[in-house]
Design a protein around this motif. Structure first.
Motif, mmCIF file in Angstrom:
data_model
loop_
_atom_site.group_PDB
_atom_site.id
_atom_site.type_symbol
_atom_site.label_atom_id
_atom_site.label_comp_id
_atom_site.label_asym_id
_atom_site.label_seq_id
_atom_site.Cartn_x
_atom_site.Cartn_y
_atom_site.Cartn_z
ATOM 1 N N SER A 1 0.851 -1.196 0.000
ATOM 2 C CA SER A 1 0.000 0.000 0.000
ATOM 3 C C SER A 1 0.890 1.252 0.000
ATOM 4 O O SER A 1 2.115 1.154 0.184
ATOM 5 C CB SER A 1 -0.887 0.004 1.239
ATOM 6 O OG SER A 1 -0.095 0.074 2.407
ATOM 7 N N GLN A 2 0.252 2.417 -0.204
ATOM 8 C CA GLN A 2 1.005 3.674 -0.168
ATOM 9 C C GLN A 2 1.630 3.893 1.206
ATOM 10 O O GLN A 2 2.752 4.391 1.318
ATOM 11 C CB GLN A 2 0.084 4.838 -0.531
ATOM 12 C CG GLN A 2 -0.378 4.813 -1.986
ATOM 13 C CD GLN A 2 -1.261 5.997 -2.328
ATOM 14 O OE1 GLN A 2 -1.377 6.957 -1.578
ATOM 15 N NE2 GLN A 2 -1.898 5.938 -3.491
ATOM 16 N N LEU B 1 11.073 0.432 -7.116
ATOM 17 C CA LEU B 1 11.050 -0.293 -8.388
ATOM 18 C C LEU B 1 9.640 -0.297 -8.986
ATOM 19 O O LEU B 1 9.154 -1.314 -9.461
ATOM 20 C CB LEU B 1 11.553 -1.724 -8.183
ATOM 21 C CG LEU B 1 12.933 -1.862 -7.528
ATOM 22 C CD1 LEU B 1 13.372 -3.319 -7.527
ATOM 23 C CD2 LEU B 1 13.975 -1.003 -8.253
ATOM 24 N N TYR B 2 8.980 0.841 -8.911
ATOM 25 C CA TYR B 2 7.661 1.011 -9.528
ATOM 26 C C TYR B 2 7.485 2.484 -9.856
ATOM 27 O O TYR B 2 8.195 3.348 -9.320
ATOM 28 C CB TYR B 2 6.541 0.515 -8.598
ATOM 29 C CG TYR B 2 6.637 0.982 -7.175
ATOM 30 C CD1 TYR B 2 6.056 2.180 -6.760
ATOM 31 C CD2 TYR B 2 7.310 0.218 -6.216
ATOM 32 C CE1 TYR B 2 6.148 2.612 -5.446
ATOM 33 C CE2 TYR B 2 7.398 0.641 -4.903
ATOM 34 C CZ TYR B 2 6.823 1.839 -4.514
ATOM 35 O OH TYR B 2 6.920 2.257 -3.219
ATOM 36 N N ALA C 1 1.883 4.229 -10.846
ATOM 37 C CA ALA C 1 1.422 3.010 -10.164
ATOM 38 C C ALA C 1 1.206 3.289 -8.677
ATOM 39 O O ALA C 1 0.242 2.808 -8.077
ATOM 40 C CB ALA C 1 2.444 1.892 -10.338
ATOM 41 N N TYR C 2 2.097 4.102 -8.093
ATOM 42 C CA TYR C 2 1.962 4.445 -6.674
ATOM 43 C C TYR C 2 0.663 5.198 -6.415
ATOM 44 O O TYR C 2 -0.058 4.915 -5.464
ATOM 45 C CB TYR C 2 3.169 5.287 -6.253
ATOM 46 C CG TYR C 2 3.072 5.874 -4.863
ATOM 47 C CD1 TYR C 2 3.417 5.130 -3.739
ATOM 48 C CD2 TYR C 2 2.634 7.179 -4.667
ATOM 49 C CE1 TYR C 2 3.331 5.660 -2.457
ATOM 50 C CE2 TYR C 2 2.541 7.724 -3.395
ATOM 51 C CZ TYR C 2 2.891 6.956 -2.302
ATOM 52 O OH TYR C 2 2.790 7.490 -1.042
ATOM 53 N N PHE D 1 -3.415 0.690 -2.840
ATOM 54 C CA PHE D 1 -4.345 1.134 -1.801
ATOM 55 C C PHE D 1 -3.667 2.170 -0.912
ATOM 56 O O PHE D 1 -2.443 2.190 -0.792
ATOM 57 C CB PHE D 1 -4.786 -0.046 -0.925
ATOM 58 C CG PHE D 1 -5.669 -1.026 -1.625
ATOM 59 C CD1 PHE D 1 -6.872 -0.635 -2.181
ATOM 60 C CD2 PHE D 1 -5.300 -2.367 -1.715
ATOM 61 C CE1 PHE D 1 -7.699 -1.550 -2.820
ATOM 62 C CE2 PHE D 1 -6.114 -3.281 -2.359
ATOM 63 C CZ PHE D 1 -7.317 -2.869 -2.913
ATOM 64 N N PHE D 2 -4.479 3.011 -0.263
ATOM 65 C CA PHE D 2 -3.910 3.987 0.673
ATOM 66 C C PHE D 2 -3.311 3.268 1.887
ATOM 67 O O PHE D 2 -2.242 3.617 2.363
ATOM 68 C CB PHE D 2 -4.986 4.978 1.148
ATOM 69 C CG PHE D 2 -5.348 5.993 0.097
ATOM 70 C CD1 PHE D 2 -4.438 6.973 -0.280
ATOM 71 C CD2 PHE D 2 -6.582 5.963 -0.525
ATOM 72 C CE1 PHE D 2 -4.759 7.907 -1.254
ATOM 73 C CE2 PHE D 2 -6.910 6.882 -1.507
ATOM 74 C CZ PHE D 2 -5.998 7.861 -1.863
ATOM 75 N N ASN D 3 -4.027 2.243 2.398
ATOM 76 C CA ASN D 3 -3.563 1.492 3.570
ATOM 77 C C ASN D 3 -3.641 -0.013 3.301
ATOM 78 O O ASN D 3 -4.359 -0.454 2.405
ATOM 79 C CB ASN D 3 -4.426 1.817 4.797
ATOM 80 C CG ASN D 3 -4.235 3.249 5.252
ATOM 81 O OD1 ASN D 3 -3.143 3.643 5.639
ATOM 82 N ND2 ASN D 3 -5.302 4.043 5.198
ATOM 83 N N THR D 4 -2.900 -0.774 4.102
ATOM 84 C CA THR D 4 -2.929 -2.236 3.980
ATOM 85 C C THR D 4 -4.311 -2.761 4.370
ATOM 86 O O THR D 4 -4.980 -2.178 5.229
ATOM 87 C CB THR D 4 -1.873 -2.849 4.921
ATOM 88 O OG1 THR D 4 -0.626 -2.185 4.701
ATOM 89 C CG2 THR D 4 -1.704 -4.340 4.659
#
Length: 408
Positions: A29-30, A51-52, A56-57, A62-65
């Motif tokens: 997540s972010q 590495l993205y 994509a970020y 998602f904002f949170n897990t």
């Protein structure tokens, strides 16, 4: 300081349909990404290499897990909510509502273990299970041990299952550690192997150097001892006797079967089993005491099923198939067409039939009771409304005044 962020992590996800935990590789997540990049400049200057892409970020993560309550077995949570007096669990206002399938599966599992009755209410056994800060299956094992007279042994097994694996296997001394582990193996059961390890540690005065010599985590053993003493205090509080069965380990295996009969598997091939309920393939783990023991039992129960490279059963115990029919009549019964259909088999078949009839009768009584309660509440409301109207005669005129002089 340099941090390389791959953008992936391993999450433990529970599948309620087959009752299996899987370690799935999922995008982070972010919040995870920010936490990882924060490690680069915490104690000094640093760079985090992601590495993205930034797109994509911003758009794919998602904002949170995903909260753990949405990807785990909820049996303990459901049992606790029921003991607190929550009637309808599906309408409970969770902060992060889990899937309904998880809640229903947990309720079904608790009914199977005898914590819920056929109407979904908490049983005396369920109330007792709630006293222990354990997984319901482990609590059930302790309660059955009281009936079988082996609480001392089962208490040790439950404590050892409550900590991470006590064995360690360093890469540079793998053969030596495997040989040390094999000294503790009990061929019928991994659970009894854990009991044997604890018993030997106790007879060696709980020494750390003994653990190091036998490739056992001393810290995990100390934690298991601490858990055991806490559980013993709870047993004293609820007046559960502390008794030992000596060397009669078949009684201990029957207690283990009473807690895990819903996670039973039967032999299909060499080292390969299929789950008795779902028909899914599962395998003995190479570190199991039953793996490569020279004989393979026809029926086993397991503590949990984990998907890594294969579907592996963790902590396995061989059981008598008649125990499965006796302890889990809702799943297992003896076939009528068997030639040797003796008194014991007939009794087990009768138990299954009786439990089914009892369930149907209890459900019928519960529905009748619910209908009576609903009609009583409706009648009480009607009486209240009538009393209000008698007390205020002009109530109807106030609510619906008649129209006068506007006829068209």
């Amino acid at each position: 300081m340099y941090v390389v962020d791959t953008g992936f992590c391993k999450l433990k996800v529970y599948n309620p349909r087959i009752g299996m935990d899987a370690l799935q590789i999922t995008p982070i997540s972010q919040a995870n990404g920010n936490q990882r990049s924060g490690r680069a400049g915490r104690t000094g200057p640093g760079v985090a290499y992601r590495l993205y892409t930034e797109e994509a970020y911003r758009n794919e993560m998602f904002f949170n897990t995903i909260p753990e309550i949405q990807r785990t077995n909820l049996a303990s949570v459901v049992l606790q909510l029921k003991s607190l007096g929550v009637k309808n669990l599906l309408q409970f206002d969770f902060m992060d509502p889990p899937p309904q399938e998880n809640i229903l599966n947990s309720m079904y599992q608790l009914w199977v273990l005898g914590a819920f009755d056929n109407t979904g209410e908490l049983t005396p056994a369920g109330s007792k299970m709630n006293e222990f800060p354990l997984d319901p299956s482990l609590a059930k094992m302790l309660i059955t041990a009281e009936e079988q007279g082996c609480t001392a042994e089962v208490l040790t097994i439950v404590s050892m299952l409550s900590v991470p694996s006590v064995f360690y296997r360093p890469k540079e001394r793998m053969e030596e550690s495997d040989a040390a582990r094999e000294k503790f193996f009990v061929p019928e059961s991994d659970h009894l192997t854990l009991l044997h390890v604890y018993t030997q540690w106790k007879s060696n005065h709980y020494r750390d150097d003994w653990c190091t010599r036998h490739f056992i985590h001393a810290k995990a053993m100390r934690k298991a001892r601490e858990v055991r003493s806490q559980l013993m205090d709870i047993m004293k509080t609820i007046k559960m006797p502390y008794v030992s069965c000596g060397t009669d380990w078949d009684v201990v295996r029957k207690c283990i079967c009473s807690a895990y009969f819903h996670q039973a598997a039967r032999l299909k091939g060499i080292g390969e089993y299929i789950n008795c309920r779902s028909g899914m393939k599962c395998h003995l783990h190479p570190t199991s005491a039953l793996f490569g023991a020279g004989f393979t039992p026809d029926y086993v129960v397991y503590h949990e099923l984990i998907l890594t490279s294969k579907e592996y059963m963790q902590c396995v115990t061989a059981v008598d198939p008649f125990w499965l029919a006796e302890l889990g009549p809702m799943f297992f019964s003896i076939r009528d067409r068997d030639k040797n259909y003796g008194h014991k088999e007939k009794r087990l078949a009768n138990i299954a039939t009786e439990s089914k009839l009892n369930m149907e009768m209890e459900m019928k009584l519960a529905r009748e009771k619910e209908q009576e309660e609903e009609s009583r509440i409706a009648q009480a409301r009607l009486n209240t409304t009538r009393a209000a109207r008698i007390a205020t005669p002009g109530l109807r005129d106030i609510r619906t005044p008649r129209r006068r002089g506007f006829g068209l």
